[in-house]
Design a protein around this motif. Structure first.
Motif, mmCIF file in Angstrom:
data_model
loop_
_atom_site.group_PDB
_atom_site.id
_atom_site.type_symbol
_atom_site.label_atom_id
_atom_site.label_comp_id
_atom_site.label_asym_id
_atom_site.label_seq_id
_atom_site.Cartn_x
_atom_site.Cartn_y
_atom_site.Cartn_z
ATOM 1 N N ALA A 187 4.984 -0.099 -7.178
ATOM 2 C CA ALA A 187 4.499 0.658 -6.032
ATOM 3 C C ALA A 187 2.976 0.774 -6.062
ATOM 4 C CB ALA A 187 5.124 2.048 -6.019
ATOM 5 N N ALA A 188 2.384 0.967 -4.898
ATOM 6 C CA ALA A 188 0.942 1.216 -4.795
ATOM 7 C C ALA A 188 0.629 2.630 -5.274
ATOM 8 C CB ALA A 188 0.488 1.045 -3.353
ATOM 9 N N ARG A 189 -0.611 2.819 -5.723
ATOM 10 C CA ARG A 189 -1.043 4.134 -6.195
ATOM 11 C C ARG A 189 -2.465 4.408 -5.715
ATOM 12 N NH1 ARG A 189 3.491 6.802 -7.832
ATOM 13 N NH2 ARG A 189 4.826 5.346 -8.974
ATOM 14 N N SER A 190 -2.793 5.679 -5.614
ATOM 15 C CA SER A 190 -4.165 6.078 -5.306
ATOM 16 C C SER A 190 -4.423 7.434 -5.933
ATOM 17 C CB SER A 190 -4.401 6.139 -3.791
ATOM 18 O OG SER A 190 -3.562 7.109 -3.196
ATOM 19 N N MET A 191 -5.702 7.755 -6.077
ATOM 20 C CA MET A 191 -6.103 9.021 -6.682
ATOM 21 C C MET A 191 -6.889 9.843 -5.688
ATOM 22 S SD MET A 191 -7.391 8.030 -10.465
ATOM 23 C CE MET A 191 -7.855 9.761 -10.663
ATOM 24 N N PRO A 192 -6.752 11.168 -5.718
ATOM 25 C CA PRO A 192 -7.618 12.005 -4.873
ATOM 26 C C PRO A 192 -9.066 11.874 -5.321
ATOM 27 C CG PRO A 192 -6.342 13.349 -6.405
ATOM 28 C CD PRO A 192 -5.797 11.957 -6.510
ATOM 29 N N LEU A 193 -9.971 11.808 -4.375
ATOM 30 C CA LEU A 193 -11.372 11.567 -4.695
ATOM 31 C C LEU A 193 -12.118 12.818 -5.157
ATOM 32 C CD1 LEU A 193 -12.398 9.143 -1.802
ATOM 33 C CD2 LEU A 193 -11.306 8.638 -4.002
ATOM 34 N N VAL B 209 0.850 -1.191 0.000
ATOM 35 C CA VAL B 209 0.000 0.000 0.000
ATOM 36 C C VAL B 209 0.883 1.237 0.000
ATOM 37 C CG1 VAL B 209 -1.867 -1.210 1.160
ATOM 38 C CG2 VAL B 209 -0.185 0.028 2.527
ATOM 39 N N ALA B 210 0.254 2.399 -0.116
ATOM 40 C CA ALA B 210 0.998 3.649 -0.148
ATOM 41 C C ALA B 210 1.889 3.762 1.089
ATOM 42 C CB ALA B 210 0.035 4.829 -0.206
ATOM 43 N N GLY B 211 3.109 4.256 0.876
ATOM 44 C CA GLY B 211 4.071 4.386 1.953
ATOM 45 C C GLY B 211 5.087 3.266 2.008
ATOM 46 N N GLN B 212 4.883 2.208 1.205
ATOM 47 C CA GLN B 212 5.819 1.088 1.183
ATOM 48 C C GLN B 212 6.612 1.105 -0.116
ATOM 49 O OE1 GLN B 212 2.807 -2.070 2.037
ATOM 50 N NE2 GLN B 212 4.230 -2.676 3.659
ATOM 51 N N ASP B 213 7.927 1.061 0.007
ATOM 52 C CA ASP B 213 8.828 0.994 -1.136
ATOM 53 C C ASP B 213 9.035 -0.473 -1.486
ATOM 54 O OD1 ASP B 213 10.920 0.912 -2.921
ATOM 55 O OD2 ASP B 213 12.267 2.165 -1.742
#
Length: 461
Positions: free
Chosen positions: A371-377, A336-340
């Protein structure tokens, strides 16, 4: 009748022609992982280039070290510039005996519930999905003579092979491919009637390791207890990967992992998700992830460690009383986000090495990492897309996560600096990568209509 209504009506009237084009594309056996189909992969690329050229795109087939890319640029228009991505390659068809119809001879199969299945390899992944966008552009062009915004397209032929040529191609063509956002149509709906935009996906690390104890397999009567058993040692290491509460027990594994945002939590709480049914559908009833976390958190927002295969000793018929000298396993981590991913790989290796006795050894083999990714909602284009989908399906669009990993999105972000909007119309029962792959005719039709609405909504941004 508004302009939008006219374009939607044209798409409906031309659905048979759109379906005929999809059948043409499915008939091309563009299997990227089998060298004997290389010419067919190029044939699919040329077919797509020709379709874009018909729509007045500046389109070309671009060679790579592997299968070619297709790049097309529509004329300049006011408003945002989008880059649509899809892939024309498909999975192998084995085991062929399990197919009810020939995989590259597409057909329609009416169902008792009134749905009609489009059958064939690639019908869903990704030829049907890809063509929903092209056909939406075709409808706009036929009715108005142009597209409402500037559109570029990128189609690759190695997604099913891990996209080895994509990163170098993006790096070499970064300026040519630059846009405001990337649209990807290779994902699922939330359920049969509810559209979804995927806003979060996990990263990935995969490793193989093999333990060596003695210099050969040993007789258990002569050496039992005194000699280290490689399979037992492997079992000890695997057993220590997870703690009693379901968490991953590798020291430092959770460093940098943040809690789920309140915005995401609110969105997920409103989703019609039944955790009991989710596990019950696969014959289970007790969540195995971190205690105190919801099932959706466990599969979308928390990191994992999973064992995919083990080997060692004798596993044939009968019995052989050997002490194995070698044993190994394949392990993956969803991040998840924050993990390299590179740091997680090293933490795992250090963890294993710390459990290896001084007279034994271990070797490692690296596989994929992303890497994990996410988008602003609250992004403007995401909001517009959500409203357009809700209008078409008459259901509030789900903002969903996915437990899977999509390495190409990391490539887009790293090489082009662009975020992606993941909007797909597949259903969970489409049997992608399996015999008898299908795409629902309603998914194809309403997918075209959905993209027509999204392009219209983007023009008002």
């Amino acid at each position: 009748m508004t302009q939008l209504d006219a374009v939607l009506a044209h798409a409906d009237a031309q659905l048979d022609q759109s379906l005929a084009r999809l059948f043409e594309l499915i008939r091309i056996p563009s299997i990227s992982t089998e060298p004997e189909y290389a010419a067919d992969c190029r044939r699919a690329a040329v077919w797509l280039r020709d379709q874009l050229a018909e729509l007045d795109f500046d389109a070309s087939v671009r060679d790579t070290a592997g299968h070619p890319m297709v790049v097309g640029h529509g004329p300049a228009q006011p408003g945002p510039h989008v880059l649509f991505y899809g892939h024309y390659d498909v999975q192998p068809v084995d085991p062929i005996a399990l197919w009810k119809t020939p995989p590259f001879e597409p057909s329609l199969a009416p169902q008792p519930d009134g749905e009609t299945y489009i059958l064939g390899r690639g019908a869903s992944d990704d030829k049907g999905q890809l063509l929903t966008f092209i056909e939406a552009c075709r409808a706009w062009k036929a009715v108005t003579g142009s597209l409402p915004i500037r559109v570029s397209m990128l189609f690759e032929g190695e997604e099913e092979a891990g996209s080895p040529s994509l990163g170098p191609f993006l790096e070499a063509n970064a300026e040519d491919l630059k846009a405001d956002t990337i649209l990807v149509c290779d994902t699922d709906m939330w359920d049969r009637e509810t559209p979804a935009i995927t806003t979060m996906w996990r990263g990935f690390v995969s490793e193989e390791f093999e333990i060596t104890t003695a210099d050969r397999d040993l007789h258990s009567g002569m050496f039992g207890s005194a000699a280290r058993n490689a399979t037992q040692l492997l079992g000890t290491i695997i057993g220590k990967l997870r703690a009693e509460d379901g968490s991953v027990a590798i020291p430092g594994f959770y460093d940098g992992v943040e809690e789920l945002s309140e915005a995401n939590r609110r969105e997920w709480e409103r989703l019609p998700f039944d955790p009991v049914k989710f596990l019950g559908d696969v014959g289970l009833s007790i969540p195995a992830g971190e205690a105190g976390r919801s099932v959706l958190e466990q599969v979308w927002a928390r990191p994992t460690a999973e064992v995919h295969g083990v080997w060692g000793g004798y596993a044939g018929d009968g019995f052989k009383t050997v002490i194995p000298a070698k044993a190994g396993a394949k392990i993956s981590f969803r991040l998840v986000a924050g993990q390299d991913p590179h740091r997680i790989r090293q933490l795992f290796r250090s963890f294993v090495e710390s459990l290896i006795p001084g007279d034994c050894s271990v070797t490692f083999k690296s596989y994929a990492a992303a890497a994990a990714r996410s988008m602003p909602l609250d992004g403007a284009l995401l909001t517009k897309a959500r409203e357009a989908l809700t209008a078409e399906w008459n259901r509030e669009t789900a903002l969903a996560g996915t437990g899977g990993s999509i390495p190409i999105l990391g490539e887009f972000k790293q090489r082009l600096g662009m975020d992606s909007l993941l909007i797909g119309f597949a259903r969970f029962d489409n049997r992608i990568h399996s015999p008898n792959e299908k795409y629902d005719l309603s998914s194809f039709s309403k997918g075209i209509r959905s993209w027509i609405r999204i392009l219209d909504a983007f023009s008002e941004t």
